[in-house]
Write a protein that holds these residues in place. Structure first.
Motif, PDB file in Angstrom:
ATOM      1  N   HIS A  45       0.837  -1.214   0.000  1.00 13.16           N
ATOM      2  CA  HIS A  45       0.000   0.000   0.000  1.00 13.16           C
ATOM      3  C   HIS A  45       0.871   1.263   0.000  1.00 13.16           C
ATOM      4  O   HIS A  45       0.619   2.203  -0.767  1.00 13.16           O
ATOM      5  N   VAL A  46       1.879   1.282   0.857  1.00  9.85           N
ATOM      6  CA  VAL A  46       2.769   2.445   0.931  1.00  9.85           C
ATOM      7  C   VAL A  46       3.482   2.637  -0.411  1.00  9.85           C
ATOM      8  O   VAL A  46       3.543   3.759  -0.940  1.00  9.85           O
ATOM      9  N   LEU A  47       3.991   1.554  -0.992  1.00 11.24           N
ATOM     10  CA  LEU A  47       4.696   1.657  -2.269  1.00 11.24           C
ATOM     11  C   LEU A  47       3.758   2.109  -3.386  1.00 11.24           C
ATOM     12  O   LEU A  47       4.133   2.953  -4.207  1.00 11.24           O
ATOM     13  N   ALA A  48       2.546   1.568  -3.393  1.00 11.89           N
ATOM     14  CA  ALA A  48       1.574   1.962  -4.416  1.00 11.89           C
ATOM     15  C   ALA A  48       1.223   3.444  -4.299  1.00 11.89           C
ATOM     16  O   ALA A  48       1.100   4.145  -5.309  1.00 11.89           O
ATOM     17  N   THR A  49       1.089   3.916  -3.069  1.00 11.44           N
ATOM     18  CA  THR A  49       0.800   5.334  -2.847  1.00 11.44           C
ATOM     19  C   THR A  49       1.942   6.199  -3.372  1.00 11.44           C
ATOM     20  O   THR A  49       1.708   7.207  -4.048  1.00 11.44           O
ATOM     21  N   MET A  50       3.172   5.805  -3.074  1.00  7.73           N
ATOM     22  CA  MET A  50       4.329   6.583  -3.520  1.00  7.73           C
ATOM     23  C   MET A  50       4.440   6.566  -5.046  1.00  7.73           C
ATOM     24  O   MET A  50       4.812   7.574  -5.658  1.00  7.73           O
ATOM     25  N   GLU A  51       4.120   5.441  -5.656  1.00 11.52           N
ATOM     26  CA  GLU A  51       4.143   5.367  -7.120  1.00 11.52           C
ATOM     27  C   GLU A  51       3.028   6.231  -7.715  1.00 11.52           C
ATOM     28  O   GLU A  51       3.237   6.910  -8.724  1.00 11.52           O
ATOM     29  N   GLU A  52       1.872   6.188  -7.099  1.00  8.93           N
ATOM     30  CA  GLU A  52       0.726   6.972  -7.578  1.00  8.93           C
ATOM     31  C   GLU A  52       1.043   8.467  -7.564  1.00  8.93           C
ATOM     32  O   GLU A  52       0.697   9.195  -8.490  1.00  8.93           O
ATOM     33  N   TYR A  53       1.716   8.933  -6.519  1.00  8.38           N
ATOM     34  CA  TYR A  53       2.098  10.338  -6.426  1.00  8.38           C
ATOM     35  C   TYR A  53       3.310  10.677  -7.285  1.00  8.38           C
ATOM     36  O   TYR A  53       3.688  11.834  -7.401  1.00  8.38           O
ATOM     37  N   GLY A  54       3.949   9.676  -7.857  1.00 12.70           N
ATOM     38  CA  GLY A  54       5.101   9.906  -8.722  1.00 12.70           C
ATOM     39  C   GLY A  54       6.430   9.990  -7.987  1.00 12.70           C
ATOM     40  O   GLY A  54       7.438  10.356  -8.577  1.00 12.70           O
ATOM     41  N   TYR A  55       6.435   9.645  -6.709  1.00 13.69           N
ATOM     42  CA  TYR A  55       7.685   9.685  -5.949  1.00 13.69           C
ATOM     43  C   TYR A  55       8.583   8.498  -6.278  1.00 13.69           C
ATOM     44  O   TYR A  55       9.800   8.594  -6.142  1.00 13.69           O
ATOM     45  N   LEU A  56       7.994   7.379  -6.665  1.00  8.93           N
ATOM     46  CA  LEU A  56       8.744   6.190  -7.061  1.00  8.93           C
ATOM     47  C   LEU A  56       8.425   5.899  -8.523  1.00  8.93           C
ATOM     48  O   LEU A  56       7.264   5.710  -8.875  1.00  8.93           O
ATOM     49  N   ASP A  57       9.443   5.900  -9.363  1.00  8.12           N
ATOM     50  CA  ASP A  57       9.255   5.617 -10.779  1.00  8.12           C
ATOM     51  C   ASP A  57      10.551   4.992 -11.297  1.00  8.12           C
ATOM     52  O   ASP A  57      11.534   5.700 -11.545  1.00  8.12           O
ATOM     53  N   ASP A  58      10.544   3.667 -11.439  1.00  6.49           N
ATOM     54  CA  ASP A  58      11.753   2.968 -11.869  1.00  6.49           C
ATOM     55  C   ASP A  58      12.208   3.390 -13.259  1.00  6.49           C
ATOM     56  O   ASP A  58      13.404   3.506 -13.522  1.00  6.49           O
ATOM     57  N   ALA A  59      11.259   3.637 -14.171  1.00  4.54           N
ATOM     58  CA  ALA A  59      11.627   4.032 -15.530  1.00  4.54           C
ATOM     59  C   ALA A  59      12.327   5.398 -15.531  1.00  4.54           C
ATOM     60  O   ALA A  59      13.351   5.579 -16.201  1.00  4.54           O
ATOM     61  N   ALA A  60      11.801   6.342 -14.774  1.00  5.50           N
ATOM     62  CA  ALA A  60      12.426   7.668 -14.701  1.00  5.50           C
ATOM     63  C   ALA A  60      13.799   7.586 -14.037  1.00  5.50           C
ATOM     64  O   ALA A  60      14.750   8.248 -14.474  1.00  5.50           O
ATOM     65  N   LEU A  61      13.902   6.768 -12.986  1.00  6.86           N
ATOM     66  CA  LEU A  61      15.194   6.608 -12.314  1.00  6.86           C
ATOM     67  C   LEU A  61      16.213   5.978 -13.260  1.00  6.86           C
ATOM     68  O   LEU A  61      17.376   6.407 -13.303  1.00  6.86           O
ATOM     69  N   ALA A  62      15.789   4.982 -14.033  1.00  4.69           N
ATOM     70  CA  ALA A  62      16.695   4.340 -14.986  1.00  4.69           C
ATOM     71  C   ALA A  62      17.193   5.353 -16.020  1.00  4.69           C
ATOM     72  O   ALA A  62      18.386   5.379 -16.344  1.00  4.69           O
ATOM     73  N   GLU A  63      16.296   6.198 -16.515  1.00  6.77           N
ATOM     74  CA  GLU A  63      16.698   7.239 -17.469  1.00  6.77           C
ATOM     75  C   GLU A  63      17.703   8.205 -16.838  1.00  6.77           C
ATOM     76  O   GLU A  63      18.674   8.607 -17.475  1.00  6.77           O
ATOM     77  N   GLN A  64      17.461   8.576 -15.583  1.00  2.41           N
ATOM     78  CA  GLN A  64      18.391   9.467 -14.866  1.00  2.41           C
ATOM     79  C   GLN A  64      19.767   8.833 -14.749  1.00  2.41           C
ATOM     80  O   GLN A  64      20.791   9.483 -14.969  1.00  2.41           O
ATOM     81  N   LEU A  65      19.798   7.556 -14.367  1.00  2.00           N
ATOM     82  CA  LEU A  65      21.074   6.871 -14.178  1.00  2.00           C
ATOM     83  C   LEU A  65      21.828   6.707 -15.496  1.00  2.00           C
ATOM     84  O   LEU A  65      23.050   6.842 -15.539  1.00  2.00           O
ATOM     85  N   VAL A  66      21.101   6.432 -16.578  1.00  2.00           N
ATOM     86  CA  VAL A  66      21.743   6.328 -17.892  1.00  2.00           C
ATOM     87  C   VAL A  66      22.299   7.692 -18.293  1.00  2.00           C
ATOM     88  O   VAL A  66      23.447   7.798 -18.731  1.00  2.00           O
TER      89      VAL A  66
END
Length: 171
Positions: A49-70
């Motif tokens: 639930h906590v992770l889903a909430t953070m993803e919903e608000y855009g605080y957790l986004d693996d695709a965006a983080l991957a782009e940042q790291l690349v």
């Protein structure tokens, strides 16, 4: 029984606040966030639930983080594809997301390796060519460039280096 649900609710709130505090200073992958939440002994449903909430608000986004790291690996650090792939895996980015980010990466490993090698070749003028080639190839390999790319870039940079060593040193 009511105190248990109040205690669980407070624990969830504390976990959320801790996660938000960490996210203010550094982007996290969903995997890293899950690891942080483990410290709070939440049940799996509460964690999800906590992770889903953070993803919903855009605080957790693996695709965006991957782009940042690349982007950071390519533009700021001059890293090769191998090191960037290792960084993505180490940060817990799912394989399919990492592959998509790496596929979007420019295919200019040789140019970036050559740029790095040219900068380092100047500092290797005092050693013989074989030693310089070995050191430069090693430095490129540690930055994530494959063997053929590292060797080609090192040879080219040493050939272009002004005042290259003749291989003989007198003291």
């Amino acid at each position: 029984m009511a105190t248990d649900s109040v205690e669980a609710s407070e624990n969830i709130e504390l976990a959320e606040k801790s996660l938000l505090k960490r996210l203010r200073t550094r982007s996290l992958s969903v995997s890293e966030a899950r690891g942080l939440l483990r410290e709070y002994d939440l049940d799996p449903a509460a964690t999800d639930h906590v992770l889903a909430t953070m993803e919903e608000y855009g605080y957790l986004d693996d695709a965006a983080l991957a782009e940042q790291l690349v982007h950071a690996g390519v533009d700021r650090k001059g890293q090769g594809r191998q090191v960037i792939a290792q960084t993505l895996a180490k940060r817990g980015i799912p394989r399919d997301v990492a592959d998509a980010a790496l596929a979007a990466m420019p295919d200019d490993d040789l140019e970036r390796a050559l740029e790095f090698a040219r900068g380092k070749a100047r500092s290797l003028r005092s050693v013989d060519r074989d030693t310089a080639l070995r050191r430069l190839t090693g430095q490129l390999a540690r930055r994530g460039y494959g063997g053929a790319v590292a060797m080609t870039a090192a040879r080219t940079a040493l050939d272009e280096s002004p005042g290259g060593s003749s291989g003989v040193r007198f003291r």
